[in-house]
Write a protein that holds these residues in place. Structure first.
Motif, PDB file in Angstrom:
ATOM      1  N   LYS A  25       0.802  -1.219   0.000  1.00 52.60           N
ATOM      2  CA  LYS A  25       0.000   0.000   0.000  1.00 52.60           C
ATOM      3  C   LYS A  25       0.838   1.275   0.000  1.00 52.60           C
ATOM      4  CE  LYS A  25      -3.901  -2.216   2.343  1.00 52.60           C
ATOM      5  NZ  LYS A  25      -4.838  -2.174   3.497  1.00 52.60           N
ATOM      6  N   VAL A  26       0.299   2.280  -0.626  1.00 52.65           N
ATOM      7  CA  VAL A  26       0.894   3.606  -0.604  1.00 52.65           C
ATOM      8  C   VAL A  26       0.689   4.199   0.791  1.00 52.65           C
ATOM      9  CG1 VAL A  26       0.686   5.957  -1.533  1.00 52.65           C
ATOM     10  CG2 VAL A  26       0.512   3.977  -3.073  1.00 52.65           C
ATOM     11  N   PRO A  27       1.690   4.890   1.341  1.00 53.64           N
ATOM     12  CA  PRO A  27       1.515   5.511   2.665  1.00 53.64           C
ATOM     13  C   PRO A  27       0.267   6.396   2.708  1.00 53.64           C
ATOM     14  CG  PRO A  27       3.814   5.596   2.017  1.00 53.64           C
ATOM     15  CD  PRO A  27       3.062   5.076   0.825  1.00 53.64           C
ATOM     16  N   ASP A  28      -0.489   6.257   3.777  1.00 54.68           N
ATOM     17  CA  ASP A  28      -1.755   6.983   3.909  1.00 54.68           C
ATOM     18  C   ASP A  28      -1.587   8.487   3.758  1.00 54.68           C
ATOM     19  OD1 ASP A  28      -3.135   4.630   4.311  1.00 54.68           O
ATOM     20  OD2 ASP A  28      -3.032   4.747   6.510  1.00 54.68           O
ATOM     21  N   ILE A  29      -0.479   9.023   4.236  1.00 54.81           N
ATOM     22  CA  ILE A  29      -0.284  10.476   4.197  1.00 54.81           C
ATOM     23  C   ILE A  29      -0.356  11.016   2.777  1.00 54.81           C
ATOM     24  CG2 ILE A  29       2.225  10.269   4.098  1.00 54.81           C
ATOM     25  CD1 ILE A  29       0.209  13.026   5.878  1.00 54.81           C
ATOM     26  N   LEU A  30       0.113  10.215   1.790  1.00 55.26           N
ATOM     27  CA  LEU A  30       0.115  10.675   0.408  1.00 55.26           C
ATOM     28  C   LEU A  30      -1.283  10.678  -0.202  1.00 55.26           C
ATOM     29  CD1 LEU A  30       3.335   8.888  -0.919  1.00 55.26           C
ATOM     30  CD2 LEU A  30       3.086  11.239  -0.090  1.00 55.26           C
ATOM     31  N   LEU A  31      -2.217  10.026   0.445  1.00 64.34           N
ATOM     32  CA  LEU A  31      -3.604   9.980  -0.036  1.00 64.34           C
ATOM     33  C   LEU A  31      -4.498  10.946   0.737  1.00 64.34           C
ATOM     34  CD1 LEU A  31      -3.938   6.077  -0.227  1.00 64.34           C
ATOM     35  CD2 LEU A  31      -3.207   7.641  -2.037  1.00 64.34           C
ATOM     36  N   SER A  32      -3.898  11.649   1.695  1.00 68.64           N
ATOM     37  CA  SER A  32      -4.694  12.475   2.604  1.00 68.64           C
ATOM     38  C   SER A  32      -5.183  13.781   1.989  1.00 68.64           C
ATOM     39  CB  SER A  32      -3.874  12.799   3.861  1.00 68.64           C
ATOM     40  OG  SER A  32      -2.800  13.679   3.540  1.00 68.64           O
ATOM     41  N   GLY A  33      -4.464  14.286   1.001  1.00 66.85           N
ATOM     42  CA  GLY A  33      -4.826  15.581   0.430  1.00 66.85           C
ATOM     43  C   GLY A  33      -4.298  16.751   1.230  1.00 66.85           C
ATOM     44  N   ASP A  34      -3.631  16.496   2.330  1.00 67.97           N
ATOM     45  CA  ASP A  34      -3.061  17.551   3.175  1.00 67.97           C
ATOM     46  C   ASP A  34      -1.647  17.859   2.658  1.00 67.97           C
ATOM     47  OD1 ASP A  34      -1.857  19.095   5.191  1.00 67.97           O
ATOM     48  OD2 ASP A  34      -3.123  18.197   6.739  1.00 67.97           O
ATOM     49  N   LEU A  35      -1.526  18.889   1.826  1.00 68.03           N
ATOM     50  CA  LEU A  35      -0.261  19.177   1.159  1.00 68.03           C
ATOM     51  C   LEU A  35       0.850  19.531   2.136  1.00 68.03           C
ATOM     52  CD1 LEU A  35      -1.494  21.173  -1.973  1.00 68.03           C
ATOM     53  CD2 LEU A  35      -1.016  18.735  -1.739  1.00 68.03           C
ATOM     54  N   LYS A  36       0.495  20.221   3.229  1.00 63.70           N
ATOM     55  CA  LYS A  36       1.513  20.588   4.206  1.00 63.70           C
ATOM     56  C   LYS A  36       2.111  19.341   4.851  1.00 63.70           C
ATOM     57  CE  LYS A  36       2.353  23.323   8.365  1.00 63.70           C
ATOM     58  NZ  LYS A  36       1.773  24.224   9.391  1.00 63.70           N
ATOM     59  N   LYS A  37       1.254  18.394   5.224  1.00 64.27           N
ATOM     60  CA  LYS A  37       1.736  17.167   5.850  1.00 64.27           C
ATOM     61  C   LYS A  37       2.495  16.296   4.845  1.00 64.27           C
ATOM     62  CE  LYS A  37      -1.623  16.832   9.617  1.00 64.27           C
ATOM     63  NZ  LYS A  37      -2.688  16.012  10.263  1.00 64.27           N
ATOM     64  N   VAL A  38       2.048  16.341   3.588  1.00 60.75           N
ATOM     65  CA  VAL A  38       2.758  15.592   2.543  1.00 60.75           C
ATOM     66  C   VAL A  38       4.176  16.142   2.387  1.00 60.75           C
ATOM     67  CG1 VAL A  38       2.886  15.154   0.058  1.00 60.75           C
ATOM     68  CG2 VAL A  38       0.717  14.846   1.268  1.00 60.75           C
ATOM     69  N   ASP A  39       4.309  17.474   2.356  1.00 58.80           N
ATOM     70  CA  ASP A  39       5.628  18.091   2.237  1.00 58.80           C
ATOM     71  C   ASP A  39       6.515  17.729   3.414  1.00 58.80           C
ATOM     72  OD1 ASP A  39       5.072  19.273  -0.174  1.00 58.80           O
ATOM     73  OD2 ASP A  39       4.549  21.228   0.680  1.00 58.80           O
ATOM     74  N   GLU A  40       5.942  17.722   4.618  1.00 54.26           N
ATOM     75  CA  GLU A  40       6.701  17.367   5.816  1.00 54.26           C
ATOM     76  C   GLU A  40       7.165  15.911   5.731  1.00 54.26           C
ATOM     77  OE1 GLU A  40       4.019  18.224   8.984  1.00 54.26           O
ATOM     78  OE2 GLU A  40       4.393  20.393   8.962  1.00 54.26           O
ATOM     79  N   TRP A  41       6.267  15.027   5.279  1.00 57.64           N
ATOM     80  CA  TRP A  41       6.608  13.609   5.140  1.00 57.64           C
ATOM     81  C   TRP A  41       7.730  13.422   4.128  1.00 57.64           C
ATOM     82  CZ3 TRP A  41       6.601  10.219   1.021  1.00 57.64           C
ATOM     83  CH2 TRP A  41       6.720   8.860   1.337  1.00 57.64           C
ATOM     84  N   ARG A  42       7.618  14.118   3.012  1.00 60.65           N
ATOM     85  CA  ARG A  42       8.648  13.991   1.983  1.00 60.65           C
ATOM     86  C   ARG A  42      10.006  14.470   2.483  1.00 60.65           C
ATOM     87  NH1 ARG A  42       4.819  15.909  -3.097  1.00 60.65           N
ATOM     88  NH2 ARG A  42       4.163  13.790  -3.711  1.00 60.65           N
ATOM     89  N   TYR A  43      10.000  15.564   3.221  1.00 64.47           N
ATOM     90  CA  TYR A  43      11.275  16.066   3.751  1.00 64.47           C
ATOM     91  C   TYR A  43      11.872  15.059   4.727  1.00 64.47           C
ATOM     92  CZ  TYR A  43      14.674  18.711   6.403  1.00 64.47           C
ATOM     93  OH  TYR A  43      15.833  19.107   7.019  1.00 64.47           O
ATOM     94  N   GLU A  44      11.052  14.532   5.616  1.00 63.40           N
ATOM     95  CA  GLU A  44      11.537  13.575   6.599  1.00 63.40           C
ATOM     96  C   GLU A  44      12.076  12.310   5.932  1.00 63.40           C
ATOM     97  OE1 GLU A  44       8.228  12.970   9.151  1.00 63.40           O
ATOM     98  OE2 GLU A  44       8.365  14.956  10.099  1.00 63.40           O
TER      99      GLU A  44
END
Length: 225
Positions: free
Chosen positions: A190-209
């Motif tokens: 499965k794709v990480p849930d955060i990437l399906l959330s639509g929350d761009l700020k959290k997606v950016d944070e996840w990508r940086y981490e």
């Protein structure tokens, strides 16, 4: 941007520079790449451009006269921002160098062969020496193609989405994070849930981490510099 390349085997550059993004860049008029056969400036009717090295030893050396004549001839039409020699003992090619070169207007690249080029050309003409890694190729053509591709894709208008290049590995001293596409569930992977959330700020944070984690794991040297 215009890039001129001096080579004894120009056919090696036909495929890497004639397809995909490099072809698109040239068709759009954003990049000009001209490959010049060094034998145009050969010292005799036999097309000689190399000779035995002084002091003895195995391997031929590309001669001063053809290279000097080639550079002089090409320099009559334009001033080169950099005259680059592709060589294993050059500066290691990195994204920051590609970024810097992408801001130039005219580049000239010399592809070495055999045991290399006469040192006097390096001393009096070459302004930048580049290596793409700690290994030796049969010639500088493939290395030159790597430089042209890395630089050319950065030119404005070459990529369909110009922001894509800004998120590549090494642009911010980090490796790129993991990427996923459809389907969201493949064989139970499965794709990480955060990437399906639509929350761009959290997606950016996840990508940086994730980028930071990957860089520390795979290239800790990048975090030490």
């Amino acid at each position: 941007m215009r890039i001129d390349i001096i080579s004894v085997l120009p056919e090696l550059l036909e495929s890497p520079l004639g397809h995909s993004i490099m072809k698109r860049a040239q068709n759009k008029g954003l990049l000009e790449v001209h490959v010049h056969h060094l034998r145009q400036w050969a010292v005799n009717e036999y097309g000689q451009v190399d000779d035995y090295q002084y002091g003895g030893g195995a391997g031929m050396v590309m001669m001063c006269e053809p290279l000097a004549n080639a550079i002089d001839s090409l320099s009559k039409d334009r001033r080169y921002d950099e005259i680059i020699y592709m060589t294993p003992d050059g500066q290691r090619f990195e994204q920051k160098i590609a970024n810097r070169l992408s801001l130039k207007e005219n580049l000239l690249i010399i592809c070495g062969h055999y045991k290399g080029i006469d040192q006097r050309i390096r001393d009096h003409y070459v302004t930048m020496e580049i290596s793409i890694g700690d290994y030796v190729l049969s010639g500088g053509e493939l290395a030159a193609a790597v430089v042209v591709d890395a630089v050319g894709r950065l030119l404005p208008g070459v990529l369909n989405d110009e922001t894509s290049a800004l998120t590549d590995s090494f642009q911010d001293d980090l490796l790129a994070p993991p990427v996923y596409t459809r389907p969201a569930d493949f064989r139970g992977w499965k794709v990480p849930d955060i990437l399906l959330s639509g929350d761009l700020k959290k997606v950016d944070e996840w990508r940086y981490e994730e980028a930071l984690k990957r860089t520390i794991e795979r290239r800790p040297d990048m975090q030490q510099e």
